[in-house]
Design a protein around this motif. Structure first.
Motif, mmCIF file in Angstrom:
data_model
loop_
_atom_site.group_PDB
_atom_site.id
_atom_site.type_symbol
_atom_site.label_atom_id
_atom_site.label_comp_id
_atom_site.label_asym_id
_atom_site.label_seq_id
_atom_site.Cartn_x
_atom_site.Cartn_y
_atom_site.Cartn_z
ATOM 1 N N ARG A 86 -29.447 19.575 26.991
ATOM 2 C CA ARG A 86 -29.349 20.132 28.343
ATOM 3 C C ARG A 86 -29.340 21.662 28.302
ATOM 4 O O ARG A 86 -29.978 22.337 29.139
ATOM 5 N N GLN A 103 -32.076 24.202 29.934
ATOM 6 C CA GLN A 103 -31.724 25.284 30.843
ATOM 7 C C GLN A 103 -32.236 26.619 30.317
ATOM 8 O O GLN A 103 -32.799 27.434 31.079
ATOM 9 N N THR A 118 -34.973 29.170 31.951
ATOM 10 C CA THR A 118 -34.654 30.599 32.179
ATOM 11 C C THR A 118 -35.666 31.501 31.497
ATOM 12 O O THR A 118 -36.143 32.504 32.068
#
Length: 539
Positions: free
Chosen positions: A284, A288, A292
């Motif tokens: 996870r 993320q 980004t």
């Protein structure tokens, strides 16, 4: 003159009539005396038949006999006869109650005897014949059955006491006194040998069914070898205790091994769960960070486009693009770091997959071993058909299915004829061979949906579900013919082996025990009728 002659004639006729009446009276007296004599004899026989049943009845019959001998008038005996008739009626009622109570006691004693184990084969067969025989009619028949029942109980008590007495050496008679006369009868010695053989056989078969590894398995194997070679009966009790101790120890080791396996499995699952949770969090986080980084890269590309639009001098444009390229370089380095993290995550997941695969293989192997052990528990070690435990489980299943669907269900008991003669004439190895061959032939002759189990000794039980109720004897006849056609040979001698079969169909209101009793009764009917036949009892 004529009047005198007429009177003389009348007197002569009157004298003749009187003489005739006297003769009739004499005959009546003689008949009365004969009847009285026969009555006295009847009373005497009645006294003898009733003696000991009722003191008052004995006394009244004795007084009646005494009165009859005094030649009283018959009317004077009315009260005595009425009293005796009343006592006889009471005696008849009491006799019927006594017969009913005796029959109930015999039935109760028979049921209790039937549940006892350890009877020799001949006694067991005699007991089954006794249980299958009718109760009889009179009190003497019931008394005779009570005497037979007491004989069976005497043998049962003797069998129960045998383990506490030292058995004679295998194959020898009892100890002899100083005069050389055996102190025990040959029958007792023979019984001891039979009990020893039965216990030794059962113990050997029990060990065969056990599946313990390591030292416990080796010790059990050594005891089994000693039993097969012929163990001294004085050591039999000690061997039984050793087997019990080894079973307890083996069970304890199996439990310890199972606990260790489950503990290790639980730890492995906890470790996998922890690693999976960390990997999931790492995945996870990577997702993320990747989003980004992608967004930052898009922003830099958009910024470069804006710079190209706003700046017209080459120096300013060059400086702006240089700044953007430096930012993109940093983003690419971050991307490389995320790639390394992804590779590390993939490696961890691969390790977890390998560990899960190993756990799956270990669990499958353990499950396979448990399945084999369970299968062994339901197999007869000698014949390799199902044993009594498997029969109990399958019978319960078939019975519930019969209750639900009411499809015909046949239960049959099969007994090998004259099996004792095979053991006596050719030895126990020949008997074991016969059991194996018969079991294999029976199993081969049945349908896949049918069920066969060794019930004990030379008896087998067959369940035929969903059979044609009008022709259910046909497959049983096929079994009988199949066994009879097998060419048995012992010591180069051909021996014909036959089987007797007793069968029944489940009927309304039946419990499994009811069907068993009818099939058992039918089996003994088959054996009493000459053996080598199928007999049915539909109740």
């Amino acid at each position: 003159m004529n009047d005198i002659t007429a009177v003389a004639g009348q007197l002569a006729r009157l004298r003749e009539s009187l003489q005739h009446k006297q003769l009739e009276l004499d005959e009546t007296v003689l008949c009365s005396q004969a009847e009285r004599s026969r009555s006295i004899q009847f009373i005497a026989k009645l006294m003898q038949a009733c003696r000991g049943h009722d003191r008052e009845l004995d006394n009244k019959l004795a007084r009646l006999k005494q009165k009859l001998e005094g030649q009283p008038s018959l009317t004077s005996l009315d009260n005595d006869l009425a009293a005796i008739e009343k006592l006889l009626q009471q005696h008849s009622t009491a006799l019927e109650e006594s017969i009913t109570l005796t029959a109930s006691a015999i039935e109760l004693g028979s049921r209790q005897l039937k549940s006892l184990k350890g009877f020799p084969e001949e006694t067991r067969k005699s007991l089954k014949a006794f249980l299958a025989a009718p109760n009889g009619y009179g009190l003497s028949d019931h008394q005779r059955r009570v005497a037979q029942l007491l004989e069976f109980y005497q043998q049962a008590i003797k069998i129960q006491l045998l383990p506490s007495q030292p058995l004679p050496p295998y194959g020898t008679s009892a100890d002899k006194g100083a005069n050389g006369v055996p102190q025990e009868t040959d029958e007792a010695a023979s019984l001891d040998v039979k009990v020893y053989n039965r216990i030794a056989d059962e113990l050997q078969r029990l060990i065969t069914e056990l599946d313990f590894a390591g030292a416990v398995g080796e010790s059990l194997g050594e005891i089994r070898r000693q039993l097969l070679m012929g163990m001294d009966p004085s050591l039999l009790a000690e061997s039984c205790l050793q087997v019990i101790q080894l079973i307890i120890e083996g069970t304890r080791e199996e439990r310890k091994s199972s606990r260790a396996f489950l503990t290790a499995l639980n730890e492995s699952l906890s470790s996998v769960h922890f690693n999976f949770t960390e990997s999931l969090d790492e995945g996870r986080a990577l997702q993320q960070a990747s989003q980004t980084s992608r967004q930052a890269l898009d922003n830099e590309v958009q910024a470069i486009d804006d710079t190209l639009t706003r700046h017209h001098s080459s120096e300013a444009l060059k400086q702006a693009i240089s700044d953007h390229m430096a930012a993109i370089g940093l983003l690419l380095k971050e991307r490389e770091a995320m790639t390394a993290r992804e590779l590390h995550l993939i490696t961890r997941l691969s390790t977890m997959e390998a560990k899960l695969r190993l756990m799956k293989e270990e669990t499958a192997e353990y499950k396979k071993r448990l399945t084999i052990q369970k299968h062994k528990l339901f197999l007869d070690s000698l014949t390799q058909v199902h044993n009594r435990a498997a029969l109990d489980e399958r019978l319960e299943l078939e019975y519930k299915r019969w209750l639900r669907y009411r499809t015909p269900l046949c239960l049959a008991i099969i007994d090998i004829d004259h099996f004792k003669g095979i053991n006596d004439n050719y030895g126990h190895m020949a008997g074991d061979k016969a059991l194996k061959v018969v079991a294999k032939a029976l199993q081969k002759s049945l349908r896949d949906t049918d069920f066969i189990a060794r019930f004990g000794g030379e008896e087998f039980v067959v369940l035929l579900p969903n059979v044609n109720p009008d022709k259910f004897e046909t497959p049983l006849e096929n079994l009988r013919k199949a066994i009879k056609s097998i060419p048995f040979r012992f010591r180069d001698a051909r021996v014909e082996i036959t089987i007797s079969i007793g069968a029944t169909l489940f009927k309304e209101g039946d419990q499994p025990s009811d069907a068993f009793e009818r099939a058992d009764k039918a089996l003994y009917g088959s054996k009493h009728a000459g053996r080598d036949r199928v007999n049915t009892d539909l109740g």
